[in-house]
Design an enzyme around this catalytic site. Structure first.
Site, PDB file in Angstrom:
ATOM      1  N   TYR A 170     -13.899   1.863   9.616  1.00 60.70           N
ATOM      2  CA  TYR A 170     -12.433   2.007   9.753  1.00 60.70           C
ATOM      3  C   TYR A 170     -12.069   2.458  11.166  1.00 60.70           C
ATOM      4  O   TYR A 170     -11.229   1.856  11.842  1.00 60.70           O
ATOM      5  CB  TYR A 170     -11.960   3.029   8.711  1.00 60.70           C
TER       6      TYR A 170
ATOM      7  N   GLY B 225       0.816  -1.209   0.000  1.00 62.88           N
ATOM      8  CA  GLY B 225       0.000   0.000   0.000  1.00 62.88           C
ATOM      9  C   GLY B 225       0.848   1.257   0.000  1.00 62.88           C
ATOM     10  O   GLY B 225       2.036   1.227  -0.348  1.00 62.88           O
ATOM     11  N   GLN B 226       0.272   2.351   0.433  1.00 60.59           N
ATOM     12  CA  GLN B 226       0.985   3.639   0.393  1.00 60.59           C
ATOM     13  C   GLN B 226       2.240   3.622   1.270  1.00 60.59           C
ATOM     14  O   GLN B 226       3.252   4.239   0.922  1.00 60.59           O
ATOM     15  CB  GLN B 226       0.044   4.766   0.861  1.00 60.59           C
TER      16      GLN B 226
HETATM   17  N1  LIG Z   1      -1.890   6.241   4.670  1.00 59.03           N
HETATM   18  C1  LIG Z   1      -2.377   6.972   5.676  1.00 59.03           C
HETATM   19  O1  LIG Z   1      -2.633   8.170   5.553  1.00 59.03           O
HETATM   20  C2  LIG Z   1      -2.635   6.315   7.002  1.00 59.03           C
HETATM   21  C3  LIG Z   1      -2.997   7.110   8.082  1.00 59.03           C
HETATM   22  C4  LIG Z   1      -3.294   6.503   9.296  1.00 59.03           C
HETATM   23  C5  LIG Z   1      -3.132   5.141   9.456  1.00 59.03           C
HETATM   24  N2  LIG Z   1      -2.747   4.386   8.389  1.00 59.03           N
HETATM   25  C6  LIG Z   1      -2.646   2.953   8.567  1.00 59.03           C
HETATM   26  O2  LIG Z   1      -1.400   2.485   8.089  1.00 59.03           O
HETATM   27  C7  LIG Z   1      -1.559   1.192   7.496  1.00 59.03           C
HETATM   28  C8  LIG Z   1      -1.007   1.212   6.078  1.00 59.03           C
HETATM   29  O3  LIG Z   1      -1.731   2.200   5.378  1.00 59.03           O
HETATM   30  P1  LIG Z   1      -1.619   2.348   3.794  1.00 59.03           P
HETATM   31  O4  LIG Z   1      -1.952   3.758   3.517  1.00 59.03           O
HETATM   32  O5  LIG Z   1      -0.353   1.773   3.297  1.00 59.03           O
HETATM   33  O6  LIG Z   1      -2.854   1.453   3.346  1.00 59.03           O
HETATM   34  P2  LIG Z   1      -3.210   0.996   1.847  1.00 59.03           P
HETATM   35  O7  LIG Z   1      -4.699   0.943   1.752  1.00 59.03           O
HETATM   36  O8  LIG Z   1      -2.481   1.803   0.869  1.00 59.03           O
HETATM   37  O9  LIG Z   1      -2.626  -0.495   1.826  1.00 59.03           O
HETATM   38  C9  LIG Z   1      -3.201  -1.527   2.560  1.00 59.03           C
HETATM   39  C10 LIG Z   1      -2.726  -2.840   1.976  1.00 59.03           C
HETATM   40  O10 LIG Z   1      -3.428  -3.897   2.660  1.00 59.03           O
HETATM   41  C11 LIG Z   1      -3.554  -4.935   1.724  1.00 59.03           C
HETATM   42  N3  LIG Z   1      -4.602  -5.895   2.115  1.00 59.03           N
HETATM   43  C12 LIG Z   1      -5.936  -5.788   1.976  1.00 59.03           C
HETATM   44  N4  LIG Z   1      -6.526  -6.944   2.354  1.00 59.03           N
HETATM   45  C13 LIG Z   1      -5.536  -7.771   2.775  1.00 59.03           C
HETATM   46  C14 LIG Z   1      -5.524  -9.098   3.270  1.00 59.03           C
HETATM   47  N5  LIG Z   1      -6.633  -9.818   3.407  1.00 59.03           N
HETATM   48  N6  LIG Z   1      -4.319  -9.643   3.581  1.00 59.03           N
HETATM   49  C15 LIG Z   1      -3.173  -8.946   3.428  1.00 59.03           C
HETATM   50  N7  LIG Z   1      -3.145  -7.692   2.942  1.00 59.03           N
HETATM   51  C16 LIG Z   1      -4.312  -7.115   2.615  1.00 59.03           C
HETATM   52  C17 LIG Z   1      -3.898  -4.247   0.413  1.00 59.03           C
HETATM   53  O11 LIG Z   1      -3.626  -5.083  -0.705  1.00 59.03           O
HETATM   54  C18 LIG Z   1      -3.021  -3.008   0.483  1.00 59.03           C
HETATM   55  O12 LIG Z   1      -1.823  -3.172  -0.240  1.00 59.03           O
HETATM   56  C19 LIG Z   1      -3.059   0.878   7.573  1.00 59.03           C
HETATM   57  O13 LIG Z   1      -3.291   0.049   8.684  1.00 59.03           O
HETATM   58  C20 LIG Z   1      -3.695   2.214   7.790  1.00 59.03           C
HETATM   59  O14 LIG Z   1      -4.893   2.126   8.520  1.00 59.03           O
HETATM   60  C21 LIG Z   1      -2.494   4.944   7.164  1.00 59.03           C
HETATM   61  C1  LIG Z   2      -6.135   9.221   8.049  1.00 61.79           C
HETATM   62  C2  LIG Z   2      -6.010   7.843   7.525  1.00 61.79           C
HETATM   63  O1  LIG Z   2      -6.263   6.859   8.422  1.00 61.79           O
HETATM   64  C3  LIG Z   2      -6.279   7.545   6.100  1.00 61.79           C
HETATM   65  N1  LIG Z   2      -5.412   8.305   5.249  1.00 61.79           N
HETATM   66  C4  LIG Z   2      -7.715   7.831   5.731  1.00 61.79           C
HETATM   67  O2  LIG Z   2      -7.974   8.932   5.319  1.00 61.79           O
HETATM   68  O3  LIG Z   2      -8.540   6.974   5.838  1.00 61.79           O
END
Ligand SMILES: NC(=O)c1ccc[n+]([C@@H]2O[C@H](COP(=O)([O-])OP(=O)(O)OC[C@H]3O[C@@H](n4cnc5c(N)ncnc54)[C@H](O)[C@@H]3O)[C@@H](O)[C@H]2O)c1
Ligand SMILES: C[C@@H](O)[C@H](N)C(=O)O
Length: 373
Positions: free
Chosen positions: A195, A65-66
């Site tokens: 979420y 993911g990101q």
């Molecule tokens: N990016 C943000 O702004 C942000 C902010 C707060 C918290 N987070 C947390 O950080 C973590 C990573 O965020 P991200 O932005 O990389 O998320 P993302 O949505 O970009 O990536 C999530 C990944 O999870 C994978 N996934 C989905 N179902 C799955 C499964 N059954 N088994 C294994 N993998 C699976 C997807 O293929 C994807 O690559 C998440 O837990 C998110 O809640 C992210």
């Molecule tokens: C803030 C964070 O968890 C994520 N980027 C969302 O907007 O859902």
């Protein structure tokens, strides 16, 4: 052995609290259990192969993911390429596949996840798999499965195999009844998205496993994360990444949040560094197991003004997405991260101007402006 310490700690905590019903001072392991799914034969030998002086053996779930690819890069620099395994259910791009170990792992498949942990002698797990806020609202059953059932699998395996476990939480773990400006670590948390509900659940379950089973659970509540070389996965804060790409490609950006919607945000390098720092912090330094972290807070209008310093001709229009706007209106505007700063020395490097300059220096090479020159 760590497990002995963990068990006696859990026993002491149980005995100090309302009691486990065992009624004796030395409690057999089976009385409190190692984890809900522990099989008796596992209890004596797991984690013995890891020496504290070795580098950790790391697994990242949901790593495509990101955030996951950047995290793998940072951890591989620190612990060695082959000590960090990236995993996901998607097919990796060539550059990711050839940059270090990658493995298929569906967190809903408990046995497969356990096999990966055992066969690779994993000691640290970063659990990144999730459905984010907007895509979660579009598919609640899947979000519930991945974010809640998947977390249960990860927690049980981490407890069974004595892993240090990082699970990110989010500003989305708060809701309309939380104090929003600023939002402290401990306050009312009644989010209105699946979420957010799943992330509060993760915080509470992780902390419960810590106190009940001695699990080394660590959690940071991330703000919206902004990155140049990876795309966001369907969240409410995605606009703050998209504006850079659109500014460069078309010079036009349509924002799906109102111009005055203030949300906490962070540059990816700060986020990943914080993650490594909290994982490396000595346990005694952590007065809590779930911390807010913060860097900056801005509105779409303020971000657009900063972006226009680099791309003056950028035109910004607003077409509000009702679902995302309702979510954003219930989230913190400013995040109080004073506990993280006090306990383990958290400090951000990037404010809004540095963030925008850095994003353009990353993306600038293939920009519309660069092409025109
Ligand atoms: N990016 C943000 O702004 C942000 C902010 C707060 C918290 N987070 C947390 O950080 C973590 C990573 O965020 P991200 O932005 O990389 O998320 P993302 O949505 O970009 O990536 C999530 C990944 O999870 C994978 N996934 C989905 N179902 C799955 C499964 N059954 N088994 C294994 N993998 C699976 C997807 O293929 C994807 O690559 C998440 O837990 C998110 O809640 C992210
Ligand atoms: C803030 C964070 O968890 C994520 N980027 C969302 O907007 O859902």
């Amino acid at each position: 052995m760590p497990i002995v310490k963990n068990v006696s700690r859990a026993v002491n905590q149980l005995l100090q609290s309302s009691g486990c019903g065992c009624g004796i001072s030395i409690v057999p392991v089976r009385c409190i259990g190692i984890s809900p799914r522990q099989v008796a034969s596992d209890a004596s030998f797991h984690s013995v192969s890891f020496s504290e002086s070795d580098h950790p053996r790391v697994l990242i779930t949901g790593g495509l993911g990101q955030l996951g690819v950047g995290l793998a890069k940072l951890l591989r620099k620190r612990f060695g390429k082959n000590n960090v395994i990236l995993s996901d259910i998607r097919k990796p791009a060539d550059n990711v596949f050839y940059s270090g170990p990658f493995i298929y792992s569906d967190i809903l498949d408990y046995k497969n996840l356990r096999e990966i942990v055992v066969n690779n002698r994993i000691t640290w797990l970063f659990h990144y798999s999730a459905l984010l806020s907007a895509v979660g609202e579009a598919n609640v059953p899947l979000a519930r499965a991945v974010n809640i059932t998947g977390l249960h699998n990860v927690l049980d395996i981490a407890a069974e195999h004595n892993l240090r476990l990082f699970v990110p939480s989010t500003i989305g773990a708060f809701g309309p009844t939380s104090p929003r400006d600023p939002t402290p670590d401990l306050c009312i948390q009644r989010p209105r998205t699946i979420y957010g509900v799943s992330k509060v659940h993760a915080e509470l379950m992780g902390e419960y496993y810590h106190y009940r089973y001695g699990l080394d659970f660590r959690c940071l509540r991330y703000p919206g994360i902004i990155s140049a070389d990876s795309q966001p996965g369907g969240g409410t804060t995605d606009y703050a990444v998209q504006i850079f790409h659109d500014a460069i490609k078309t010079g036009k950006f349509q924002c799906n949040l109102k111009p005055d919607t203030r949300l906490p945000m962070m540059y990816i390098d700060d986020c990943l560094r914080a993650t490594l720092e909290v994982m490396e912090a000595p346990a005694e330094a952590l007065s809590m197991r779930t911390y807010n972290i913060s860097a900056m807070s801005f509105t779409p209008e303020e971000l657009a003004q900063e972006v226009q310093k680099h791309v003056p001709e950028l035109q910004v229009t607003y077409s509000v997405d009702a679902v995302r706007q309702a979510i954003a209106d219930s989230w913190p505007m400013n995040f109080d991260d004073s506990n993280a700063r006090r306990d383990w020395g958290w400090k951000h490097d990037y404010d809004l101007p540095e963030l925008v300059t850095t994003m353009f220096s990353f993306l600038g090479s293939d920009s519309r402006i660069a092409q025109a020159n």
